[in-house]
Design an enzyme around this catalytic site. Structure first.
Site, short mmCIF file in Angstrom:
data_model
loop_
_atom_site.label_atom_id
_atom_site.label_comp_id
_atom_site.label_asym_id
_atom_site.label_seq_id
_atom_site.Cartn_x
_atom_site.Cartn_y
_atom_site.Cartn_z
N GLU A 250 1.32 -4.35 2.21
CA GLU A 250 1.03 -5.57 2.96
C GLU A 250 0.12 -6.43 2.11
O GLU A 250 -0.82 -5.88 1.51
CB GLU A 250 0.31 -5.23 4.27
CG GLU A 250 1.28 -4.80 5.34
CD GLU A 250 0.61 -4.42 6.65
OE1 GLU A 250 -0.48 -4.93 6.94
OE2 GLU A 250 1.18 -3.60 7.36
N ARG B 123 1.60 2.21 10.56
CA ARG B 123 1.07 1.85 9.25
C ARG B 123 2.21 1.87 8.24
O ARG B 123 3.01 2.82 8.22
CB ARG B 123 -0.02 2.84 8.80
CG ARG B 123 -1.36 2.65 9.50
CD ARG B 123 -2.05 1.34 9.11
NE ARG B 123 -3.33 1.12 9.75
CZ ARG B 123 -3.53 0.48 10.91
NH1 ARG B 123 -2.50 -0.01 11.56
NH2 ARG B 123 -4.74 0.31 11.39
N HIS C 153 2.25 -7.72 10.82
CA HIS C 153 1.18 -6.88 11.40
C HIS C 153 0.43 -7.62 12.52
O HIS C 153 -0.75 -7.91 12.41
CB HIS C 153 0.19 -6.44 10.30
CG HIS C 153 -0.58 -5.20 10.68
ND1 HIS C 153 -1.00 -4.27 9.76
CD2 HIS C 153 -1.02 -4.75 11.88
CE1 HIS C 153 -1.67 -3.30 10.38
NE2 HIS C 153 -1.70 -3.57 11.66
#
Ligand code: DGY
Length: 324
Positions: free
Chosen positions: A266, A237, A285
């Site tokens: 993000e 993460r 991602h």
């Protein structure tokens, strides 16, 4: 019964729902739903399949107590207020296990790509600059016999350790909340303190869950303890690393390179300086993004929902204690 999915999902999931006699509404627009829209959609449905970063916070859970099943299409659940879910006795499903291989592949890909500046060099060709051969130009670093440090040795970290030991005879060290004795035996992995992990790793790969303890743990102080020849990899993460501190660590050559499948925030802005650095590789991602893995994740998520709609316990509930 009626299921709402925040994304279009693989057809295998639609088939499982249809075979079980349920109907699915898929949010197919390429934009995140506002929370008010998600709550309104859930009010019309009996179950939620949540894919993507929607915040299932306390307010959302309180408003959607009628849902008979909620599952995520991910293993990570940092977008859910699990304390509130426990209070409301709402089971939340996730999709563990099946994405470990694909996510470890992504970490391996980033490690190797960073070590040879692969994304940067490919970009220079697309800008019309093939370069002129110089024996000291564009040199990478080799991985053979180096030390892989794993922060959070769970299923994904173990997969990565196996790949790195097999491909490059890498030594494995790790730091976890708990010792992993099976991995110590199988991989000859050595448990070290967090400081030792920072000091000894040639490649340091983050695989822990995002929690208050791990949020921002890779900061200026942490990077300053790493080797100037080391590579930092994050496929877990983005919030686990402080991105400004990472940029400074790279600029000041506290560390050699970085490979990120997750960024903070993000999405990453297109003018982020990390995208211009030779020793940095960034992906958007996509850690679990293979046909096989997304199908396998969808099957688990669909089974979670079908069980919930049948009044059964989900096989993969993050919080099975709420069933007691
Ligand atoms: C996961 O499963 O947690 C992946 O990172 C996708 O979000």
């Amino acid at each position: 019964m009626k299921i709402f999915s925040t994304r279009a999902i693989p057809s295998i999931g639609l088939k499982l729902f249809a075979d079980a006699g349920h109907t699915v509404t898929q949010h197919t627009e390429r934009r995140e739903l506002a929370q008010s829209e998600l709550i309104a959609a859930c009010r019309e449905h009996d179950a939620l399949l949540s894919a993507g970063p929607n915040k299932l916070d306390a307010f959302f859970l309180q408003q959607c107590r009628h849902l008979k099943a909620i599952t995520l299409l991910s293993v990570g659940y940092d977008n859910v207020d699990m304390a509130e879910a426990a209070k409301l006795k709402m089971p939340i499903g996730n999709t563990p296990g099946v994405l470990s291989g694909a996510t470890a592949d992504t970490a391996f890909l980033l490690m190797l790509a960073v070590s040879r500046k692969a994304f940067y060099l490919s970009n220079t060709i697309s800008k019309g600059d093939w370069g002129f051969y110089g024996p000291m130009d564009n040199l990478g670093i080799e991985l053979n016999g180096k030390t892989l440090g794993i922060f959070g040795l769970g299923r994904i970290g173990i997969e990565l350790a196996h790949k790195c030991a097999a491909a490059y005879h890498m030594k494995i060290i790790y730091h976890n909340r708990n010792r992993n004795e099976a991995a110590e035996k199988e991989l000859l992995a050595k448990y070290v303190s967090f400081d030792e992990l920072l000091q000894q790793s040639d490649v340091l790969s983050a695989h822990a869950n995002l929690s208050p303890e791990t949020n921002g743990i890779f900061n200026k102080e942490a990077f300053s303890k790493m080797k100037p020849s080391s590579i930092f990899i994050n496929t877990a993460r983005g919030a686990m690393h402080n991105e400004q501190h990472l940029i400074e660590a790279l600029q000041q050559k506290n560390i050699w390179g970085a490979g990120l499948d997750v960024t903070n925030p993000e999405p990453m802005e297109k003018d982020n300086i990390l995208l211009t650095m030779p020793n940095v590789c960034v992906l958007p991602h996509v850690g679990s993004g293979t046909v096989e893995t997304r199908d396998a994740m969808t099957i688990i998520a669909a089974k979670n929902i079908i069980a919930g709609l049948d009044g059964q316990q989900m096989e993969h509930a993050i919080n099975p204690e709420v069933y007691q």
